[in-house]
Design a protein around this motif. Structure first.
Motif, PDB file in Angstrom:
ATOM      1  N   ARG A  21       0.793  -1.217   0.000  1.00 24.84           N
ATOM      2  CA  ARG A  21       0.000   0.000   0.000  1.00 24.84           C
ATOM      3  C   ARG A  21       0.840   1.290   0.000  1.00 24.84           C
ATOM      4  N   GLU A  22       2.071   1.174  -0.488  1.00 22.59           N
ATOM      5  CA  GLU A  22       2.937   2.352  -0.585  1.00 22.59           C
ATOM      6  C   GLU A  22       2.453   3.311  -1.664  1.00 22.59           C
ATOM      7  N   ILE A  23       1.864   2.771  -2.734  1.00 20.19           N
ATOM      8  CA  ILE A  23       1.307   3.598  -3.804  1.00 20.19           C
ATOM      9  C   ILE A  23      -0.126   3.152  -4.063  1.00 20.19           C
ATOM     10  N   PRO A  24      -0.946   4.010  -4.660  1.00 19.01           N
ATOM     11  CA  PRO A  24      -2.309   3.590  -5.018  1.00 19.01           C
ATOM     12  C   PRO A  24      -2.270   2.474  -6.051  1.00 19.01           C
ATOM     13  N   ALA A  25      -3.125   1.491  -5.888  1.00 16.75           N
ATOM     14  CA  ALA A  25      -3.202   0.378  -6.832  1.00 16.75           C
ATOM     15  C   ALA A  25      -4.182   0.750  -7.944  1.00 16.75           C
ATOM     16  N   THR A  26      -3.653   1.109  -9.109  1.00 16.96           N
ATOM     17  CA  THR A  26      -4.492   1.546 -10.221  1.00 16.96           C
ATOM     18  C   THR A  26      -4.014   0.896 -11.520  1.00 16.96           C
ATOM     19  N   THR A  27      -4.839   1.014 -12.553  1.00 21.04           N
ATOM     20  CA  THR A  27      -4.443   0.527 -13.871  1.00 21.04           C
ATOM     21  C   THR A  27      -3.207   1.270 -14.360  1.00 21.04           C
ATOM     22  N   GLY A  28      -3.181   2.559 -14.110  1.00 22.13           N
ATOM     23  CA  GLY A  28      -2.038   3.363 -14.527  1.00 22.13           C
ATOM     24  C   GLY A  28      -0.742   2.892 -13.900  1.00 22.13           C
ATOM     25  N   ALA A  29      -0.803   2.513 -12.626  1.00 23.43           N
ATOM     26  CA  ALA A  29       0.403   2.028 -11.947  1.00 23.43           C
ATOM     27  C   ALA A  29       0.885   0.729 -12.560  1.00 23.43           C
ATOM     28  N   LEU A  30      -0.062  -0.159 -12.892  1.00 19.97           N
ATOM     29  CA  LEU A  30       0.312  -1.427 -13.518  1.00 19.97           C
ATOM     30  C   LEU A  30       0.969  -1.193 -14.879  1.00 19.97           C
ATOM     31  N   LEU A  31       0.337  -0.356 -15.707  1.00 22.99           N
ATOM     32  CA  LEU A  31       0.857  -0.115 -17.047  1.00 22.99           C
ATOM     33  C   LEU A  31       2.181   0.636 -17.009  1.00 22.99           C
ATOM     34  N   HIS A  32       2.353   1.520 -16.026  1.00 21.08           N
ATOM     35  CA  HIS A  32       3.596   2.277 -15.903  1.00 21.08           C
ATOM     36  C   HIS A  32       4.794   1.349 -15.744  1.00 21.08           C
ATOM     37  N   HIS A  33       4.580   0.224 -15.075  1.00 24.88           N
ATOM     38  CA  HIS A  33       5.687  -0.695 -14.805  1.00 24.88           C
ATOM     39  C   HIS A  33       5.847  -1.780 -15.868  1.00 24.88           C
ATOM     40  N   LYS A  34       5.024  -1.762 -16.924  1.00 23.48           N
ATOM     41  CA  LYS A  34       5.243  -2.698 -18.013  1.00 23.48           C
ATOM     42  C   LYS A  34       6.506  -2.284 -18.775  1.00 23.48           C
ATOM     43  N   HIS A  35       7.244  -3.264 -19.246  1.00 21.44           N
ATOM     44  CA  HIS A  35       8.413  -2.965 -20.073  1.00 21.44           C
ATOM     45  C   HIS A  35       7.939  -2.212 -21.309  1.00 21.44           C
ATOM     46  N   PRO A  36       8.667  -1.173 -21.720  1.00 14.89           N
ATOM     47  CA  PRO A  36       8.217  -0.373 -22.883  1.00 14.89           C
ATOM     48  C   PRO A  36       7.930  -1.199 -24.131  1.00 14.89           C
ATOM     49  N   ASP A  37       8.706  -2.272 -24.333  1.00 15.78           N
ATOM     50  CA  ASP A  37       8.501  -3.097 -25.524  1.00 15.78           C
ATOM     51  C   ASP A  37       7.274  -4.003 -25.409  1.00 15.78           C
ATOM     52  N   ASP A  38       6.779  -4.188 -24.196  1.00 12.97           N
ATOM     53  CA  ASP A  38       5.635  -5.077 -23.973  1.00 12.97           C
ATOM     54  C   ASP A  38       4.367  -4.328 -23.579  1.00 12.97           C
ATOM     55  N   ARG A  39       4.504  -3.033 -23.318  1.00 13.54           N
ATOM     56  CA  ARG A  39       3.387  -2.276 -22.733  1.00 13.54           C
ATOM     57  C   ARG A  39       2.155  -2.255 -23.640  1.00 13.54           C
ATOM     58  N   GLU A  40       2.347  -1.996 -24.916  1.00 16.36           N
ATOM     59  CA  GLU A  40       1.197  -1.895 -25.825  1.00 16.36           C
ATOM     60  C   GLU A  40       0.463  -3.234 -25.926  1.00 16.36           C
ATOM     61  N   ARG A  41       1.229  -4.328 -26.031  1.00 20.73           N
ATOM     62  CA  ARG A  41       0.604  -5.643 -26.139  1.00 20.73           C
ATOM     63  C   ARG A  41      -0.141  -6.005 -24.860  1.00 20.73           C
ATOM     64  N   ALA A  42       0.489  -5.755 -23.696  1.00 22.15           N
ATOM     65  CA  ALA A  42      -0.162  -6.060 -22.423  1.00 22.15           C
ATOM     66  C   ALA A  42      -1.411  -5.208 -22.240  1.00 22.15           C
ATOM     67  N   ALA A  43      -1.334  -3.943 -22.652  1.00 21.17           N
ATOM     68  CA  ALA A  43      -2.495  -3.060 -22.544  1.00 21.17           C
ATOM     69  C   ALA A  43      -3.624  -3.554 -23.432  1.00 21.17           C
ATOM     70  N   GLY A  44      -3.274  -4.107 -24.592  1.00 26.34           N
ATOM     71  CA  GLY A  44      -4.288  -4.637 -25.496  1.00 26.34           C
ATOM     72  C   GLY A  44      -5.011  -5.832 -24.911  1.00 26.34           C
ATOM     73  N   VAL A  45      -4.238  -6.721 -24.257  1.00 24.43           N
ATOM     74  CA  VAL A  45      -4.850  -7.873 -23.591  1.00 24.43           C
ATOM     75  C   VAL A  45      -5.791  -7.399 -22.495  1.00 24.43           C
ATOM     76  N   PHE A  46      -5.347  -6.418 -21.727  1.00 25.09           N
ATOM     77  CA  PHE A  46      -6.168  -5.889 -20.638  1.00 25.09           C
ATOM     78  C   PHE A  46      -7.444  -5.245 -21.173  1.00 25.09           C
ATOM     79  N   ALA A  47      -7.305  -4.438 -22.222  1.00 26.04           N
ATOM     80  CA  ALA A  47      -8.476  -3.764 -22.792  1.00 26.04           C
ATOM     81  C   ALA A  47      -9.484  -4.778 -23.325  1.00 26.04           C
TER      82      ALA A  47
END
Length: 201
Positions: A21-47
């Protein structure tokens, strides 16, 4: 998840390099920590899972707060509201970092096999059952527990057998059911053989 609010386990915070609980648990926090090369693909799966529901499994890399790159598989399912609309998503991450050496999808099966030697077997098996049967983590564990009781084997042994078989043959829903069914059949055959031996003494 509701209105972009998540409940992260302590382990998930730790995976990303934070105290609980050090930071708010949000979608933005999850996506922020995705590797740049994988972020778009992971975001697509999530969407897709948010829009259409169902189960999901996504191999990708994350970058924790200390800039350490971790290889993970996220597994989960959508929970629907009474009207059949996606209401929340539940799931968890499997950390494959120690098992991974190459960053290609083709190596996932080998990574799972190596991870099976020392990793969290039960969590991996639960994830496979969740994905195959579209059930919750608790229901997946109950499936393992029932199989453990019926086969007179430890839960970890059942999990190991499932993970290793899936790693060899590749993930398919029918493979998961076949492996668990075969374990039960082998146990029943063993009980029959034992009964015959006793009756002949």
């Amino acid at each position: 998840m509701a209105n972009d609010q998540w409940e992260w386990s302590d382990a998930l915070y730790d995976l990303h390099g934070y105290s609980p609980r050090e930071i708010p648990a949000t979608t933005g926090a999850l996506l922020h920590h995705k590797h740049p090369d994988d972020r778009e693909r992971a975001a697509g799966v999530f969407a897709a899972v948010v829009q259409d529901g169902g189960t999901y499994s996504c191999y990708h890399r994350i970058v924790d707060r200390n800039k350490r790159v971790l290889s993970v598989v996220s597994v989960g399912r959508t929970v629907l509201d009474p009207d059949g609309r996606p209401a929340e998503i539940e799931g968890y991450y499997i950390d494959l970092t120690d098992a991974r050496r190459d960053e290609t999808e083709a190596d996932v099966r080998d990574a799972l096999s190596r991870k099976a030697q020392a990793g969290p077997l039960i969590d991996q098996a639960k994830g496979m059952i969740m994905l195959a049967e579209g059930c919750t983590a608790d229901a997946a564990f109950e499936r393992l527990r029932w199989c453990s009781q019926d086969t007179n084997r430890k839960v970890a042994d059942v999990a190991r057998a499932l993970v290793e078989c899936v790693a060899e043959s590749g993930f398919r829903s029918d493979v998961v059911s076949q492996v668990l069914g075969r374990l039960l059949e082998e146990a029943r055959e063993g009980q029959v053989d034992l009964g015959r031996q006793r009756s002949s003494v």
